[in-house]
Design a protein around this motif. Structure first.
Motif: not given
Ligand SMILES: [Zn+2]
Length: 686
Positions: A496-513
């Motif tokens: 999983f490259p860093a590029g795919v682990l970013q908003p809006p796909l992954y957002d550490p500020k959002m909740d889990d759902a």
């Protein structure tokens, strides 16, 4: 040029050429990522609430997105992933502008900055025209006889990036993934698939006519008369049609046993005696080679037949065309425009070329990806995101264990092996532990063609140098800014490259759902690839080995056939349906991955009181988050190409195909049996 036996399995189709790009309006300046106007993970503006989620969940989740995000003129498709890729590109543009201009630079900054400068200098590139390849083209035109043509194959494959009849390179040994073997595989076609040469419908006939025009256009640009170019383009099509006829289909190539024929170089020489194989391999830097994998023996025989029977002038025209065609993107605008017009314009429907800066950022990423990637990761990938996504990956693997242990169709013996394989999967998150060393590569700010050629040469040499050395299991097959992910069956790793682990796909500020629905399902997707209809043929070590009892394999095939029947019902474009024998690996990964993410999310939040938000229950938010990774608009030309070549189903099938098989979804949205998103006979493999 990464050669892998079974092919790495991507999350989404890798886009051709300059890949995804461009927001709705043209950005004038490089953008910091934090300033990007991204929507929160659960984007309510992307919804179309006029649609009943139980009738068409994709439209419900993505209808607004589709309306708000028309395809930019320089794109053949536009999606949540492509948009994020474009944002990464704009961000990287800023880094490269800085690195191009700075006085005191690290060696990495010098290389990527100067490569970018050279690429941006279109005045210098246009002034050269076709001069950079003129000497090589003249040498090919002057080849005196067939023997000289056979010898030229080794030189061309050593020195240039073109696709000449076949391709050779190192791959992991399917019998022993700790060793590197050399493979010889089918290649040499200028159209994206063998079917383009063989189908007789009007659209295919038209495409071949356009291809012949493209060949002639490049030949004229290289200095031929229009009459000569017309004769040469017909000769090239004839040779490629013969090669296409002898090539395996994409569906056949998904069976790793069908492309595995280990033999000695002497046996290869007996099978296909025309190419002087010993000297061919010596020229690639691997003299004295013993074993090779000849992926498609029948194809190699066809190559021999073509090399023996076609007129000498036809063979020389074929080689010249593939040389100029592979070089066209880095030559003057006359050449690069011809390349764009055919491959991106005609075949995929793009209306105009991406701006130069975008093409150049993409070129740096392609050729110096782990140099540029260092700069990207240092600025974007936080320790917090890494820790959270590593944890999520482990949780999803735990759920895969639970799934396997509870399968009612698998015997204990096969379960034991499946668990052994699961526990051996390596998780690679963000970027490589050790960066590639580019120090021996020379990059100059005023020599774009030379830079591109030296970088390609550097990569080919790096690949061939693997022969005889231990396999580097830390190597990555994608660059860090890439918005995609993959599973490699021979490495048995998920990446999983860093590029795919970013908003809006992954957002550490959002909740889990939504995070579990979106990124969790991506992680589950890659993990499930280890157990799809192709991946299941490899064991825990990444070796091609059957670890299934006969009965369990039969049960698996029954279940995969259920998936194939379902997905064959989706229409891609016009009257073309999904070729579900091509897409079944991806489809089952989508199904299994979403279920694993759902289970992991439930466990991770057990005991918490989850509150509704945005008008949705927590379960509904999980599924909307999942669906919104796949929002997309695609031009019909591109859909036709995808139907033939892409192992991934279109977004609508990737979402509706999954949720309609999940009782968890039906419950979340109170869908009734008989509604389109509730299958009477649900498929479940994992
Ligand atoms: Zn996949």
């Amino acid at each position: 040029m990464v050669f892998r036996f079974a092919g790495i399995v991507l999350l989404a189709a890798a886009l051709p050429g300059s890949a995804p790009s461009l927001l709705g309006q043209q950005a004038e300046n490089p953008q910091p990522l934090s300033a990007m106007p991204y929507s929160p993970s659960l984007d309510v503006t992307s919804l179309d609430r006029s649609v009943d989620p139980c009738v068409d969940f994709y439209k419900f989740s993505c209808g607004g997105w589709q309306k708000n995000n028309p395809i930019p003129a320089d794109q053949s498709a536009w999606s949540v992933y492509a948009k994020l890729g474009d944002e990464n590109t704009q961000f990287l543009w800023g880094i490269l502008k800085e690195d191009a201009a700075m006085k005191h630079r690290t060696p990495v900054q010098q290389k990527i900055g100067d490569y970018f400068s050279a690429c941006m200098d279109t005045a210098a590139i246009d002034k050269l025209g076709g001069a950079p390849i003129a000497p090589a083209m003249a040498r090919l035109a002057a080849l005196p006889d067939r023997a000289a043509v056979f010898a030229a194959l080794a030189r061309l494959q050593h020195l240039t990036s073109g696709s000449y009849f076949f391709r050779a390179g190192p791959e992991q040994d399917p019998d022993d993934s700790s060793r590197i073997l050399v493979s010889v595989n089918a290649a040499g076609l200028g159209l994206p698939d063998r079917d383009y040469y063989l189908k007789t419908d009007p659209k295919s006939v038209e495409t071949r006519a356009k291809y012949v025009e493209y060949i002639a256009r490049l030949m004229v640009l290289s200095g031929e008369t229009p009459e000569q170019a017309a004769a040469d383009s017909a000769a090239v099509l004839k040779i490629e049609t013969a090669l296409a006829k002898a090539s395996l289909s994409r569906v056949d190539r998904r069976d790793p046993y069908k492309v595995f024929h280990k033999m000695t170089v002497a046996q290869l020489s007996a099978l296909a005696p025309v190419v002087p194989w010993e000297s061919f391999f010596a020229q690639q830097g691997v003299p004295g080679l013993t074993a090779v994998n000849v992926a498609q023996p029948e194809f190699q025989k066809a190559v021999d037949a073509e090399l023996t029977t076609e007129p000498l002038d036809a063979l020389k025209a074929y080689l010249r065309f593939h040389l100029v065609s592979s070089a066209a993107p880095v030559l003057s605008s006359a050449f690069s425009t011809a390349d764009f017009d055919f491959y991106r314009g005609y075949l995929r429907g793009a209306k105009e070329q991406p701006p130069r800066w975008k093409q150049c950022v993409r070129a740096v990423d392609r050729q110096l990806g782990e140099a540029l990637g260092q700069e990207f990761v240092a600025r974007t990938f936080s320790a917090d995101t890494k820790a959270k996504t590593v944890l999520m990956t482990r949780q999803i693997e735990d759920e895969m264990q639970v799934e396997i242990e509870h399968l009612d169709w698998m015997s204990d013996d096969t379960k034991k092996e499946a668990l052994r394989k699961l526990h051996a999967v390596r998780n690679k998150v963000g970027y490589p532990d050790q960066w590639r060393d580019y120090s021996s590569l020379t990059i100059r700010p005023d020599d774009y063609f030379g830079d591109a050629e030296r970088a390609a040469q550097f990569e080919r040499a790096r690949q061939w140098a693997k022969v005889g050395k231990p396999v580097d299991r830390n190597e990555w097959g994608m660059t860090p800014p890439t918005v995609n992910a993959y599973f490699n069956p021979q490495m048995n790793d998920i990446n999983f490259p860093a590029g795919v682990l970013q908003p809006p796909l992954y957002d550490p500020k959002m909740d889990d759902a939504p995070n579990y629905g979106n990124t969790g399902a991506t992680i589950g997707h890659e993990l499930t690839h280890g157990f799809d209809d192709e991946g299941r043929k490899f064991d825990d070590q990444g070796n091609l080995k059957d670890w299934w009892t006969k009965e369990d394999a039969a049960h698996f095939e029954d279940r995969i056939n259920c998936v194939r029947e379902e997905y064959a019902g989706f229409v891609v474009v016009d009257d073309i349906h999904i070729n579900s024998k091509l897409t079944s690996g991806e489809d089952v990964a989508d199904l299994g991955g979403t279920l694993l993410a759902y289970m992991a999310w439930k466990k991770a939040t057990a005991g918490e009181t989850l509150k509704p938000a945005d008008g949705f229950t927590p379960d509904q938010r999980f599924f909307v988050g999942m669906a919104q990774w796949a929002c997309e608009n695609t031009r019909p030309e591109n859909l036709r190409l995808q139907a033939l070549t892409d192992p991934h189903s279109p977004g609508v099938a990737r979402i509706n195909g999954v949720v309609s098989n999940m009782p968890e979804f039906a419950k979340a949205f109170s869908c009734k049996s008989g509604q389109p998103m509730v299958r009477a006979k649900a498929c479940k493999v994992w």
